[in-house]
Design a protein around this motif. Structure first.
Motif, PDB file in Angstrom:
ATOM      1  N   ASP A  63       0.648  -1.466   0.138  1.00 34.85           N
ATOM      2  CA  ASP A  63       0.082   0.137   0.250  1.00 34.85           C
ATOM      3  C   ASP A  63       1.128   1.472  -0.145  1.00 34.85           C
ATOM      4  OD1 ASP A  63      -2.290  -1.203   0.266  1.00 34.85           O
ATOM      5  OD2 ASP A  63      -2.643  -1.388   2.497  1.00 34.85           O
ATOM      6  N   ALA A  64       1.918   1.194   1.103  1.00 36.52           N
ATOM      7  CA  ALA A  64       2.273   2.153   0.716  1.00 36.52           C
ATOM      8  C   ALA A  64       3.136   2.564  -0.440  1.00 36.52           C
ATOM      9  CB  ALA A  64       3.592   2.238   2.348  1.00 36.52           C
ATOM     10  N   LYS A  65       4.069   1.764  -1.114  1.00 30.46           N
ATOM     11  CA  LYS A  65       4.051   1.859  -2.339  1.00 30.46           C
ATOM     12  C   LYS A  65       3.765   2.266  -3.251  1.00 30.46           C
ATOM     13  CE  LYS A  65       8.637   0.413  -2.137  1.00 30.46           C
ATOM     14  NZ  LYS A  65       9.696   1.056  -1.985  1.00 30.46           N
ATOM     15  N   LEU A  66       2.168   1.885  -3.679  1.00 26.69           N
ATOM     16  CA  LEU A  66       1.456   2.177  -5.153  1.00 26.69           C
ATOM     17  C   LEU A  66       1.006   4.067  -4.233  1.00 26.69           C
ATOM     18  CD1 LEU A  66      -1.233  -0.459  -5.029  1.00 26.69           C
ATOM     19  CD2 LEU A  66       0.607   0.300  -6.552  1.00 26.69           C
ATOM     20  N   GLU A  67       1.144   4.292  -3.263  1.00 23.33           N
ATOM     21  CA  GLU A  67       0.684   5.235  -2.579  1.00 23.33           C
ATOM     22  C   GLU A  67       2.123   6.149  -3.027  1.00 23.33           C
ATOM     23  OE1 GLU A  67       0.143   8.562   1.221  1.00 23.33           O
ATOM     24  OE2 GLU A  67      -0.277   6.775   1.649  1.00 23.33           O
ATOM     25  N   GLN A  68       3.182   5.936  -2.638  1.00 24.27           N
ATOM     26  CA  GLN A  68       4.125   6.557  -3.416  1.00 24.27           C
ATOM     27  C   GLN A  68       3.909   7.035  -4.894  1.00 24.27           C
ATOM     28  OE1 GLN A  68       7.701   4.490  -1.362  1.00 24.27           O
ATOM     29  NE2 GLN A  68       7.278   4.829   0.420  1.00 24.27           N
ATOM     30  N   MET A  79       1.496   6.492  -6.873  1.00 27.14           N
ATOM     31  CA  MET A  79       0.421   8.086  -7.131  1.00 27.14           C
ATOM     32  C   MET A  79       0.700   9.323  -6.913  1.00 27.14           C
ATOM     33  SD  MET A  79      -3.285   8.519  -4.919  1.00 27.14           S
ATOM     34  CE  MET A  79      -2.456   9.417  -3.662  1.00 27.14           C
ATOM     35  N   TYR A  80       1.593  10.048  -6.342  1.00 23.90           N
ATOM     36  CA  TYR A  80       2.586  11.148  -5.892  1.00 23.90           C
ATOM     37  C   TYR A  80       3.564  11.522  -7.456  1.00 23.90           C
ATOM     38  CZ  TYR A  80       0.105  12.027  -0.864  1.00 23.90           C
ATOM     39  OH  TYR A  80      -0.959  11.551  -0.375  1.00 23.90           O
ATOM     40  N   TYR A 137       7.013   6.416 -10.762  1.00 26.83           N
ATOM     41  CA  TYR A 137       5.608   5.748 -10.605  1.00 26.83           C
ATOM     42  C   TYR A 137       6.038   4.688 -11.573  1.00 26.83           C
ATOM     43  CZ  TYR A 137       1.393   4.461 -12.107  1.00 26.83           C
ATOM     44  OH  TYR A 137       0.260   3.700 -12.298  1.00 26.83           O
ATOM     45  N   THR A 192       5.748   1.028  -8.732  1.00 24.22           N
ATOM     46  CA  THR A 192       4.710   0.258  -9.401  1.00 24.22           C
ATOM     47  C   THR A 192       4.854  -1.393  -9.647  1.00 24.22           C
ATOM     48  OG1 THR A 192       3.343   2.285 -10.200  1.00 24.22           O
ATOM     49  CG2 THR A 192       2.788  -0.034 -10.543  1.00 24.22           C
TER      50      THR A 192
END
Length: 56
Positions: free
Chosen positions: A18-23, A25-26, A36, A40
């Protein structure tokens, strides 16, 4: 008997995923497409680890 004291590795991996996906996204919002893509890909490898652990 005391199995509930052991840490759940899947829970930890899901948090990392979840943290990697949030990073990612930003990074995408800031226009860093290369970052990105890398984040991903890392999230995808973590997800494969989760699936392999859950299938056992």
């Amino acid at each position: 008997m005391f199995g509930f004291f052991k840490a759940n590795p899947v829970k930890k991996l899901r948090k990392e995923h979840d943290a990697k996906l949030e990073q990612a996204m930003y990074a995408q919002r800031n226009g860093d497409i290369r970052g990105y893509a890398m984040l991903t890909a890392e999230a995808e490898s973590i997800w494969k680890e989760i699936e392999s652990i859950e299938s056992q």
